[in-house]
Enzyme design. Structure first.
Site, PDB file in Angstrom:
ATOM      1  N   GLY A  61      -5.994  -6.510   0.005  1.00  0.00           N
ATOM      2  CA  GLY A  61      -6.503  -5.546   0.971  1.00  0.00           C
ATOM      3  C   GLY A  61      -5.560  -4.369   1.094  1.00  0.00           C
ATOM      4  CD  GLU A  62      -1.102  -4.258   2.496  1.00  0.00           C
ATOM      5  OE1 GLU A  62      -0.560  -3.409   1.736  1.00  0.00           O
ATOM      6  OE2 GLU A  62      -0.499  -5.244   2.936  1.00  0.00           O
ATOM      7  N   GLY A  63      -5.880  -1.406   0.856  1.00  0.00           N
ATOM      8  CA  GLY A  63      -6.199  -0.246   0.028  1.00  0.00           C
ATOM      9  C   GLY A  63      -5.508  -0.297  -1.314  1.00  0.00           C
ATOM     10  CB  VAL A  96      -0.978   0.008   1.190  1.00  0.00           C
ATOM     11  CG1 VAL A  96      -0.259   0.135   2.526  1.00  0.00           C
ATOM     12  CG2 VAL A  96      -2.021   1.110   1.042  1.00  0.00           C
TER      13      VAL A  96
END
EC number: 2.4.2.21
Length: 365
Positions: A332-334, A97
């Protein structure tokens, strides 16, 4: 705070959307030639109640982190300590990210909403601001721990209603702070070992799909663990019988603190008419809760990508959102939202910068 935020959320502005559609018809390109980008830019005009809408910049990623009592059911092989270790990695700038955020020029804010392992105190100086400044590229940590991980949803409610409310209101507050600091678009991020299990439960509750359709392999679990995970979700829904008309109750029964906070972030942005670029499964499961709180909040949501997790597709279909990219991501994480950010920016920039047929002296058909 939840009630006043919901009261501020309004439908998309029809005159602005009509104006954006008409402007597209005058730009030097064949009508409809930009496909989904045209629909997106029209929707963003409706959100901003302005044509053209503001450029979605600067961008701010908010990563909400929490742990989960359901980890005790063996739904993932990863140790719970990884959540805190990854937060340290985010703050050091060493995660995926961070790499994508640097590429996109986005700030990164990490919020400890429910991490089980105590973290060092958040620094008081050098906080990142979306608008820039000497330290704007440095990730920052916000300490807002509601409790050190949820309870085991397979045994009891994951949260009390008060705890779920506190997490939602933290998300609203973070949205307000980032927007007040100048953010023109918010991106959802998450971190929490085991968080795809409560996400699957949320998807099943709000969409009505069977738990087997809502549950994926998360970090890549083997067949026995996957079967156990589906069974845990199915049993939790049978035990708690959450009511989709009571989103706070659903979050309390089977959600995670990061899911509740992300729902708040979305509501907070929608109330301020600022777009939220959704990441993967955790984000869209939270978006379902936000939509249950305030159906018009969907107008602020942009689906960044289609996660490889099956529950994400079910959630997007229920929300009526089409993802901008589909790369088989499930980190995930963005990360997926950050990769989609240039697409959103391009959709809006067209309305700002492309000449009309009249101004460019180009003949129409």
């Amino acid at each position: 705070m939840i009630e006043s935020t919901i009261a501020a959320i309004r439908p998309l502005d029809e005159p602005a959307m009509v104006a954006a559609g008409e402007l597209h018809g005058r730009l030097t390109k064949p009508a409809g030639s930009l496909g989904a980008l045209e629909e997106l830019s029209v929707r963003l005009a409706g959100l901003a109640a302005a044509c053209p809408p503001p450029l979605p910049e600067p961008a701010a990623v908010a990563i909400f982190a929490g742990d989960h009592g359901v980890h005790a059911q063996g739904v993932t092989p990863w140790p719970q300590e990884v959540t805190a270790q990854m937060i340290n990695n985010f703050l050091a700038g060493g995660a995926v990210v961070n790499a994508f955020a640097r590429q996109a020029g986005a700030s990164v804010t990490v919020v400890d909403i429910g991490v089980a392992t105590p973290l060092p105190p958040a620094p008081q100086a050098g906080a990142a601001t979306p608008g820039g400044g000497a330290n704007s590229a440095a990730p920052r940590l916000v300490s807002a721990n509601v409790r050190r991980g949820t309870r085991d949803l397979a045994v009891t409610a994951a949260l009390t209603r008060d705890e779920a409310r506190a997490a939602v209101e933290t998300g609203i507050r973070i949205a307000r702070e980032l927007i007040d600091a100048g953010a023109g678009i918010l991106l959802t991020g998450d971190m929490g070992i085991g968080n795809t299990t409560p996400a699957a439960a949320l998807v099943a509750v709000f969409t009505g799909v069977d738990p087997a359709e809502a549950t994926g392999r998360g970090t890549g679990v083997d067949d026995p663990t996957y079967a156990r995970k589906i069974g845990v979700v199915r049993a939790a829904l049978a035990r708690h019988a959450p009511d989709p008309a009571d989103p706070l109750g659903v979050l309390a029964a089977v959600g995670g603190l990061e899911h509740a906070a992300l729902a708040g972030l979305i509501l907070g942005a929608a109330a301020r008419r600022v777009p939220v670029l959704l990441d993967g499964l955790i984000a869209v499961s939270a978006a379902l809760a936000a939509a249950a709180f305030a159906p018009d909040a969907v107008g602020a949501m942009v689906a960044g990508h289609r996660s490889a997790e099956p529950g994400a597709t079910a959630a997007l279909h229920h929300l009526g959102l089409d993802p901008l990219i589909d790369l088989g991501l499930r980190l995930g994480e963005g990360t997926g939202a950050l990769l989609a950010l240039p697409v959103v920016a391009g959709a809006v920039r067209v309305l700002h910068e492309v000449a009309t047929f009249d101004s460019a002296g180009v003949a129409e058909k």
